[in-house]
Scaffold this motif. Structure first.
Motif: not given
Lengths: 339, 339
Positions: B20-23, B46-50, B65-69
């Motif tokens: 889902i394009r990191h959404q 739990a992180t951005h796909g990359d 944001t990375e922090k929120d994820i």
């Protein structure tokens, strides 16, 4: 591992019938036959999903007549042979003779895994007609490898030249498959086949395991078009066979394009693994129970999975779909008691 | 076959980001974390796909944001540990320290299968921080089992306590998987993991093969939510593990329901095997090439599969997606010449 040629028996136009309630049109049958034939598969099966004589109130009427289904496939297959499925009890010797007259060259006589006896007349008659005869032992997870072998020996004694392990419910693990095929390989002189469903996501893997143990005839359908979670998908199987350098006669790109551009648009709903079809594979219930369980679940307000688990515990076999209503009612009553 | 407990590392909220394009929204991350946690999986990634630092123009910005994820996952996981992915070069030591402060307990340091050297500082720093450290050797089909073992030994020497064979492109056959895992088992003292994709329909089968050879940590995502044809689907894997009586801590029905009712509705398009993702598995190209090939195919009027086959022949690795335009242009020119 042997390195023998794999004969692909395409079931898009037979098992795939289930996925659209047997409603393929003549035009679709013609187009799909031409595509499968051009892709290089050696055998194309075209029959009502439940085989010859299956078009009925009980199993659902097919859109086209049996004659039209078979002759359309025969007329459009330049290189491939056309096979028909026959479940004794649903299909008769008369059906078989007509199918043969219409040009079917292969018959697959299918019985429950413990009931090979009922295939005797049909296999013998098919041989007399000069047809290639295949024994098809369905729901192969429901009996031990040793018992399955005994049933296979019966079919071989009647004259079947190929015997299939048929994983109708997509319930076999890879080891389950290996044990059955290897026992066949050690004890039968016939060719050995494997028919897989993808309920546990093991359709391709089980087919490869079957090949490694000696099966040289594998069923598959484009895009997995078939009952429940679908069959082993031809294009996926061929991709893996190619990677393993196992010759199979099928052009990968042609099968991919036919699956994507022609078969997927025909599907009424995506043939895929979902909660219900996964439950079918997990519990080992026959896929014909799926729609009945869904309907009964809705009607009685119970989880269809619980119905299927209960049905599996009761040891139900194909034809006992009417048990479902009783099970659904019982479960609904229990829910009320505990609510 | 051993009969050891399998630790499931759920990647729905990391690899699933690609689909889902990191959404993912914070609300979705919270809900999905609670469902995975309640189903019993031991580790939730739990992180951005990359990976850490992945939210960028190059790889696509994540919704949150990375922090929120990370903190949303940490706050909603009662029992499971939260892991993060880190690709050195995209993520840095600073990213790692912050992820640790936000509550991530496991880091998976990922490199191309021949470039374990770049993971040294990150693994060492993670150990100093008291995090559990996992080495993650991506695109494991792109090098020999022996070379892969050498890279794994490097990661072990840096202090990684688990090393993964990562089938990023879903390109490994079962024998390919067995060869890699068995070699790890014979030669490493670390725990061994396997991360599969389903491009060849072998995600579950390869995971089982990996377990049989000694892997005790397996990645999976609900409904296969992930890049390309998707990851090994948790609920399908658990169904097979249960049938084989391999303990794994996950409740089958809870994982099925979460996949069906929560994850599938989040998908922008069905995560499934189609022509392109099958081609990815067949050719062994990294899944990040998929969207680029589709776009370039449309723009230049060439078959995206031909682009991917050419890219595979050129030996492209992740990060070289810009090669695709040149390939598409060349193919288009050739088409004109021969038209």
């Amino acid at each position: 591992m042997s390195n023998e040629y794999v004969t692909i028996n395409d079931v898009t136009l037979r098992d795939g019938m289930h996925a659209i309630r047997h409603q393929y049109t003549k035009e679709q049958i013609a187009e799909v036959t031409r595509l499968i034939d051009a892709s290089g598969a050696d055998i194309i099966e075209a029959t009502h999903g439940d085989g010859l004589g299956g078009s009925s109130i009980q199993f659902g009427f097919s859109k086209e007549t049996e004659k039209d289904i078979i002759t359309t496939a025969v007329d459009n297959a330049k290189n491939a042979k056309v096979s028909v499925l026959l479940l004794p009890g649903i299909g008769t010797i008369d059906h078989l003779k007509r199918a043969n007259e219409w040009g079917a060259q292969v018959v697959r006589v299918a019985t429950h895994c413990t009931e090979a006896d009922v295939s005797e007349q049909h296999i013998k008659t098919a041989n007399e007609l000069g047809m290639e005869t295949v024994g098809f032992l369905m729901m192969a997870h429901r009996t031990s490898p040793e018992n399955l072998l005994n049933e296979a020996k019966k079919m071989a004694s009647y004259g079947a030249t190929t015997i299939y392990v048929v994983d109708s419910a997509g319930a076999l693990t890879m080891d389950d498959t290996r044990r059955r095929i290897s026992l066949f390989k050690e004890n039968l002189d016939t060719e050995i086949g494997f028919h897989g469903h993808n309920n546990l996501s093991l359709g391709v893997a089980n087919s490869i395991a079957a090949y490694e143990e000696g099966a040289t005839r594998i069923d598959a359908s484009l895009a997995g078009m078939g009952a429940g979670a679908g069959n082993t998908a031809t294009e996926q199987l061929v991709a893996v066979l190619n990677k393993l350098e196992i010759a199979n006669g099928v052009d990968l790109y042609k099968s991919m394009d036919a699956a994507e551009n022609v078969i997927k648009p025909i599907m009424e709903r995506p043939v895929q693994i979902d909660s219900l079809s996964l439950t079918l594979g997990y519990t080992g219930v026959y896929s014909s129970f799926l729609l009945f369980a869904e309907r009964a679940g809705k009607e009685y307000g119970v989880d269809p999975r619980d119905i299927l688990v209960e049905i599996a515990n009761m040891g139900a076999v194909g034809g006992q779909e009417d048990w479902i209503i009783g099970v659904a009612q019982d479960l609904a009553k229990k829910q009320k008691v505990y609510a």
